[in-house]
Design a protein around this motif. Structure first.
Motif, PDB file in Angstrom:
ATOM      1  N   SER A 278     -55.190  -1.852   1.284  1.00 22.00           N
ATOM      2  CA  SER A 278     -54.475  -1.296  -0.043  1.00 22.00           C
ATOM      3  C   SER A 278     -53.041  -0.945   0.148  1.00 22.00           C
ATOM      4  CB  SER A 278     -55.670  -0.248  -0.664  1.00 22.00           C
ATOM      5  OG  SER A 278     -55.474   0.867   0.116  1.00 22.00           O
ATOM      6  N   GLU A 279     -52.537  -1.042  -0.914  1.00 22.51           N
ATOM      7  CA  GLU A 279     -51.114  -0.610  -1.017  1.00 22.51           C
ATOM      8  C   GLU A 279     -50.851  -0.009  -2.076  1.00 22.51           C
ATOM      9  OE1 GLU A 279     -47.497  -2.737   1.159  1.00 22.51           O
ATOM     10  OE2 GLU A 279     -48.604  -4.410   0.652  1.00 22.51           O
ATOM     11  N   GLU A 280     -49.682   0.754  -2.137  1.00 25.98           N
ATOM     12  CA  GLU A 280     -49.323   1.425  -3.192  1.00 25.98           C
ATOM     13  C   GLU A 280     -47.654   1.286  -3.335  1.00 25.98           C
ATOM     14  OE1 GLU A 280     -50.850   5.386  -5.355  1.00 25.98           O
ATOM     15  OE2 GLU A 280     -49.477   6.049  -3.585  1.00 25.98           O
ATOM     16  N   PHE A 281     -47.077   0.906  -4.480  1.00 29.28           N
ATOM     17  CA  PHE A 281     -45.746   0.507  -4.704  1.00 29.28           C
ATOM     18  C   PHE A 281     -45.202   1.565  -5.859  1.00 29.28           C
ATOM     19  CE2 PHE A 281     -47.644  -3.759  -3.735  1.00 29.28           C
ATOM     20  CZ  PHE A 281     -47.038  -4.020  -2.512  1.00 29.28           C
ATOM     21  N   LYS A 282     -43.897   1.697  -5.417  1.00 28.78           N
ATOM     22  CA  LYS A 282     -43.260   2.692  -6.436  1.00 28.78           C
ATOM     23  C   LYS A 282     -42.339   1.874  -7.108  1.00 28.78           C
ATOM     24  CE  LYS A 282     -39.820   6.314  -5.808  1.00 28.78           C
ATOM     25  NZ  LYS A 282     -39.244   7.216  -4.539  1.00 28.78           N
ATOM     26  N   ILE A 283     -42.460   2.028  -8.521  1.00 32.32           N
ATOM     27  CA  ILE A 283     -41.691   1.245  -9.470  1.00 32.32           C
ATOM     28  C   ILE A 283     -40.895   2.146 -10.472  1.00 32.32           C
ATOM     29  CG2 ILE A 283     -41.590  -0.158 -11.477  1.00 32.32           C
ATOM     30  CD1 ILE A 283     -43.563  -1.999 -10.184  1.00 32.32           C
TER      31      ILE A 283
ATOM     32  N   PRO B  99     -43.514 -11.721   1.015  1.00 32.63           N
ATOM     33  CA  PRO B  99     -44.782 -12.190   1.110  1.00 32.63           C
ATOM     34  C   PRO B  99     -45.580 -11.165   1.946  1.00 32.63           C
ATOM     35  CG  PRO B  99     -43.493 -13.993   1.737  1.00 32.63           C
ATOM     36  CD  PRO B  99     -42.589 -12.840   1.579  1.00 32.63           C
ATOM     37  N   ALA B 100     -45.370 -10.719   3.142  1.00 39.67           N
ATOM     38  CA  ALA B 100     -46.105 -10.134   3.936  1.00 39.67           C
ATOM     39  C   ALA B 100     -46.391  -8.595   3.507  1.00 39.67           C
ATOM     40  CB  ALA B 100     -45.349  -9.907   5.410  1.00 39.67           C
ATOM     41  N   ARG B 101     -45.560  -8.182   2.421  1.00 42.12           N
ATOM     42  CA  ARG B 101     -45.614  -6.915   1.969  1.00 42.12           C
ATOM     43  C   ARG B 101     -47.058  -6.748   1.099  1.00 42.12           C
ATOM     44  NH1 ARG B 101     -41.395  -2.909  -0.040  1.00 42.12           N
ATOM     45  NH2 ARG B 101     -43.105  -1.611   0.082  1.00 42.12           N
ATOM     46  N   LEU B 102     -47.251  -7.914   0.303  1.00 48.70           N
ATOM     47  CA  LEU B 102     -48.496  -8.039  -0.688  1.00 48.70           C
ATOM     48  C   LEU B 102     -49.681  -8.753  -0.026  1.00 48.70           C
ATOM     49  CD1 LEU B 102     -46.814  -8.589  -4.042  1.00 48.70           C
ATOM     50  CD2 LEU B 102     -48.101  -6.545  -3.525  1.00 48.70           C
ATOM     51  N   HIS B 103     -50.837  -8.333  -0.359  1.00 46.37           N
ATOM     52  CA  HIS B 103     -51.775  -9.020   0.485  1.00 46.37           C
ATOM     53  C   HIS B 103     -51.911  -9.001   1.916  1.00 46.37           C
ATOM     54  CE1 HIS B 103     -52.349  -9.623  -3.749  1.00 46.37           C
ATOM     55  NE2 HIS B 103     -51.326 -10.510  -3.811  1.00 46.37           N
TER      56      HIS B 103
ATOM     57  N   GLU C 212     -56.923  -3.584  -4.548  1.00 44.50           N
ATOM     58  CA  GLU C 212     -55.972  -3.584  -3.369  1.00 44.50           C
ATOM     59  C   GLU C 212     -54.548  -2.923  -3.732  1.00 44.50           C
ATOM     60  OE1 GLU C 212     -57.463  -7.099  -3.037  1.00 44.50           O
ATOM     61  OE2 GLU C 212     -58.811  -5.788  -2.109  1.00 44.50           O
ATOM     62  N   THR C 213     -54.250  -2.796  -5.005  1.00 47.68           N
ATOM     63  CA  THR C 213     -52.690  -2.638  -5.241  1.00 47.68           C
ATOM     64  C   THR C 213     -52.686  -1.691  -6.396  1.00 47.68           C
ATOM     65  OG1 THR C 213     -52.455  -5.098  -5.082  1.00 47.68           O
ATOM     66  CG2 THR C 213     -50.432  -3.890  -5.841  1.00 47.68           C
ATOM     67  N   SER C 214     -51.835  -0.450  -6.191  1.00 48.82           N
ATOM     68  CA  SER C 214     -51.582   0.374  -7.253  1.00 48.82           C
ATOM     69  C   SER C 214     -50.182   0.824  -7.116  1.00 48.82           C
ATOM     70  CB  SER C 214     -52.456   1.686  -7.109  1.00 48.82           C
ATOM     71  OG  SER C 214     -52.126   2.076  -5.775  1.00 48.82           O
ATOM     72  N   VAL C 215     -49.816   1.050  -8.461  1.00 51.10           N
ATOM     73  CA  VAL C 215     -48.204   1.275  -8.692  1.00 51.10           C
ATOM     74  C   VAL C 215     -48.149   2.660  -8.880  1.00 51.10           C
ATOM     75  CG1 VAL C 215     -46.012   0.436  -9.934  1.00 51.10           C
ATOM     76  CG2 VAL C 215     -47.980  -1.183  -9.063  1.00 51.10           C
ATOM     77  N   ARG C 216     -47.043   3.469  -8.344  1.00 51.42           N
ATOM     78  CA  ARG C 216     -46.656   4.594  -8.914  1.00 51.42           C
ATOM     79  C   ARG C 216     -45.244   4.384  -9.612  1.00 51.42           C
ATOM     80  NH1 ARG C 216     -44.418   7.479  -4.391  1.00 51.42           N
ATOM     81  NH2 ARG C 216     -45.251   5.653  -2.984  1.00 51.42           N
ATOM     82  N   LEU C 217     -45.361   4.878 -10.761  1.00 54.54           N
ATOM     83  CA  LEU C 217     -44.444   4.708 -11.990  1.00 54.54           C
ATOM     84  C   LEU C 217     -43.462   5.928 -12.113  1.00 54.54           C
ATOM     85  CD1 LEU C 217     -47.186   3.590 -14.381  1.00 54.54           C
ATOM     86  CD2 LEU C 217     -45.627   1.937 -13.164  1.00 54.54           C
TER      87      LEU C 217
ATOM     88  N   VAL D 120     -43.812  -5.204 -15.178  1.00 58.20           N
ATOM     89  CA  VAL D 120     -44.538  -4.545 -13.968  1.00 58.20           C
ATOM     90  C   VAL D 120     -44.806  -5.901 -13.008  1.00 58.20           C
ATOM     91  CG1 VAL D 120     -46.238  -3.269 -12.574  1.00 58.20           C
ATOM     92  CG2 VAL D 120     -44.920  -2.359 -14.539  1.00 58.20           C
ATOM     93  N   ASP D 121     -45.574  -6.698 -13.667  1.00 52.42           N
ATOM     94  CA  ASP D 121     -46.013  -7.787 -12.955  1.00 52.42           C
ATOM     95  C   ASP D 121     -44.833  -8.863 -12.661  1.00 52.42           C
ATOM     96  OD1 ASP D 121     -48.772  -7.314 -13.132  1.00 52.42           O
ATOM     97  OD2 ASP D 121     -49.091  -8.391 -14.893  1.00 52.42           O
ATOM     98  N   THR D 122     -43.947  -8.892 -13.266  1.00 48.43           N
ATOM     99  CA  THR D 122     -42.660  -9.646 -12.794  1.00 48.43           C
ATOM    100  C   THR D 122     -42.209  -9.001 -11.611  1.00 48.43           C
ATOM    101  OG1 THR D 122     -42.523 -10.400 -15.156  1.00 48.43           O
ATOM    102  CG2 THR D 122     -40.614 -10.530 -13.579  1.00 48.43           C
ATOM    103  N   LEU D 123     -42.124  -7.967 -11.306  1.00 47.13           N
ATOM    104  CA  LEU D 123     -41.378  -7.113 -10.458  1.00 47.13           C
ATOM    105  C   LEU D 123     -42.365  -7.346  -8.884  1.00 47.13           C
ATOM    106  CD1 LEU D 123     -40.167  -3.711 -11.182  1.00 47.13           C
ATOM    107  CD2 LEU D 123     -38.894  -5.779 -10.573  1.00 47.13           C
ATOM    108  N   LEU D 124     -43.702  -7.417  -9.341  1.00 44.32           N
ATOM    109  CA  LEU D 124     -44.696  -7.292  -8.179  1.00 44.32           C
ATOM    110  C   LEU D 124     -44.493  -8.874  -7.635  1.00 44.32           C
ATOM    111  CD1 LEU D 124     -47.776  -5.554  -9.263  1.00 44.32           C
ATOM    112  CD2 LEU D 124     -46.015  -4.938  -7.699  1.00 44.32           C
TER     113      LEU D 124
END
Ligand SMILES: Nc1nc2c(ncn2[C@@H]2O[C@H](COP(=O)(O)OP(=O)(O)O)[C@@H](O)[C@H]2O)c(=O)[nH]1
Ligand SMILES: [Mg+2]
Length: 182
Positions: A2-7, A177-181, A61-66, A165-169
């Motif tokens: 799982s990954e957490e991104f910051k937007i 590509p290695a950063r996601l999934h 697997e994916t969450s985003v901090r806003l 948000v989806d567009t950024l992801l």
């Protein structure tokens, strides 16, 4: 894994950063809005002096901090602090404001495409009388030599904010590509 991104959500006062984060956050958003002491400059009762925070789970697997930044230029130093390590930046602008294109210049320069994370632009209040056309924003971006994703949005609508948000992801996946999934 799982990954957490910051937007980061940035843009001038009243563009809708607080509203956008509240529209999609799974958790009750934290907002440091305080009484606006600058009513002469902008007639809005509450304004963000600090930051907004929310969080959204995109999938298992994916969450985003806003994070929402302060809008005022005098808080520009905070844009850099909050922008550090960001996976992407949403710049919100208000088409009904006469200085919206000048605001675009300031925020695009601060979060400079290519310099850091991917950028997308969300333009609100496009349907208001006298609002600038979306084309004017596209043209302005072109003047900066940029061809960024640009959407007319209503930040009060969850689907509109999710689109940003989806567009950024997606951009992130294309660029790294290695950063996601993973
Ligand atoms: N009528 C109308 N109000 C909007 C629209 N987009 C945003 N707003 C309102 O504009 C305000 C934006 O304020 P806020 O989210 O605090 O902006 P911030 O200063 O960037 O955090 C909110 O009250 C929104 O409900 C729109 O398309 N139409
Ligand atoms: Mg705010």
């Amino acid at each position: 894994m799982s990954e957490e991104f910051k937007i980061i959500f940035s843009g001038p006062m009243g563009a809708g950063k607080t509203t956008a984060i509240a529209a999609i956050s799974d958790e009750a958003p934290v907002s440091t809005d305080v009484v606006n002491t600058d009513r002469a400059a902008f007639d809005k009762e509450l304004t963000t002096a600090g930051l907004d925070y929310g969080r959204i789970e995109i999938d298992a697997e994916t969450s985003v901090r806003l994070y929402g930044t302060p809008g005022q230029l005098r808080f520009r130093f905070m844009w850099d602090i909050l922008g550090h390590n960001a996976a992407g930046v949403v710049i919100l602008l208000d088409a009904s404001q006469a200085d919206a294109l000048v605001q675009l210049d300031a925020f695009v320069e601060a979060f400079g495409a290519g310099k850091r994370a991917p950028l997308v632009i969300g333009v609100g209040r496009c349907a208001e009388p006298g609002a600038l056309a979306l084309d004017a924003f596209a043209q302005r971006l072109e003047n900066h030599g940029l061809n960024l994703p640009l959407f007319g949005v209503d930040v009060r609508r969850r689907e509109d904010v999710l689109l940003l948000v989806d567009t950024l992801l997606c951009l992130l996946e294309v660029s790294d590509p290695a950063r996601l999934h993973a």
